[in-house]
Design a protein around this motif. Structure first.
Motif, short mmCIF file in Angstrom:
data_model
loop_
_atom_site.label_atom_id
_atom_site.label_comp_id
_atom_site.label_asym_id
_atom_site.label_seq_id
_atom_site.Cartn_x
_atom_site.Cartn_y
_atom_site.Cartn_z
N VAL A 101 -3.49 4.88 -4.89
CA VAL A 101 -4.28 4.98 -3.73
C VAL A 101 -3.98 6.03 -2.72
O VAL A 101 -2.83 6.63 -2.93
CB VAL A 101 -4.37 3.69 -2.92
N THR A 104 -1.29 3.00 6.55
CA THR A 104 -1.23 1.44 5.87
C THR A 104 -1.23 0.35 6.77
O THR A 104 -1.55 -0.75 6.25
CB THR A 104 0.12 1.59 4.79
N LEU A 145 0.82 -1.28 -0.01
CA LEU A 145 0.05 -0.02 -0.07
C LEU A 145 0.89 1.34 0.16
O LEU A 145 0.40 2.27 -0.69
CB LEU A 145 -1.19 0.02 1.22
N LEU A 171 -9.75 -1.40 -2.08
CA LEU A 171 -9.16 -0.37 -3.14
C LEU A 171 -10.07 0.38 -3.36
O LEU A 171 -9.70 1.71 -3.62
CB LEU A 171 -8.75 -1.08 -4.32
#
Length: 215
Positions: A162, A167, A153, A209
């Motif tokens: 993203v 994270t 991430l 996501l």
């Protein structure tokens, strides 16, 4: 005619290091099985030793008491549940969604192995008595996977794929969603089909996501 005597037979002698370790692993596996079958209180060293044709003295030479044997048996199960870093890296194909799906499948597949089922069941039944086994499983088995997902991430954030987020928290939540619910069902004997598992894993990945998509 000269009488040639046969070469002397080798005695049994002491087992090799490899043989001794194999026997010890057999002991730990049998111990975990009996702790599951009878519970910690009712399982005895005598029962465990008899199952692998050992003497109590041999068992006590490695483990001073039943609690120590229990912890060693669970620790072996945890170690067998750990995913090596190189295996996780081999699942990373550069596509975040595909990689997360592969990691989710791997962890669920592990739960469905005999070792995975025994580990989950013993933690469920005995962690109130031995809380450290739950913590050990998290730190040794779950945490490295969570950290790896957090790294994925972080990379996606740097690439703008993203939105910035915590994270570590996102990775922990994702793994709990994708594995935790499935593990509980599997341990209860409600094993989903491969198609159902794939659908649930992909749904959870897309949910994560979509929630992290830049806006």
């Amino acid at each position: 005619m000269q009488n040639r005597s046969a070469p002397p037979r080798r005695g049994a002698g002491r087992p090799t290091r490899e043989q001794a370790e194999a026997r010890h692993e057999e002991l730990l596996d049998a111990a975990l099985d009996l702790f599951l079958e009878r519970g910690f209180e009712l399982a005895t060293i005598e029962m465990i030793a008899a199952r692998v044709s050992m003497t109590k003295r041999t068992v006590y030479a490695r483990h001073p008491d039943k609690a120590a044997l229990f912890r060693a048996a669970v620790q072996r199960a945890i170690e067998r549940h750990v995913v090596p870093r190189e295996v996780l890296e081999s699942l990373d194909d550069g596509d975040l969604a595909d990689t997360l799906v592969a990691i989710g499948r791997l962890r669920i597949d592990q739960v469905m192995t005999p070792n995975g089922l025994r580990l989950q069941r013993i933690i469920n039944t005995e962690s109130y008595r031995f809380p450290e086994i739950f913590a050990s499983n998290v730190e040794q088995s779950a945490r490295p996977v969570v950290d790896f997902v957090a790294g994925l991430l972080d990379r996606a954030i740097a690439a703008g794929e993203v939105a910035p987020t915590n994270t570590g928290l996102a990775a922990s939540t994702f793994m709990s969603m994708v594995v935790g619910g499935q593990a509980r069902a599997i341990v209860r004997g409600e094993t989903p089909t491969r198609e159902e598992l794939d659908e649930k894993v992909r749904f959870t990945v897309h949910l994560l996501l979509d929630g992290l998509r830049p806006r």
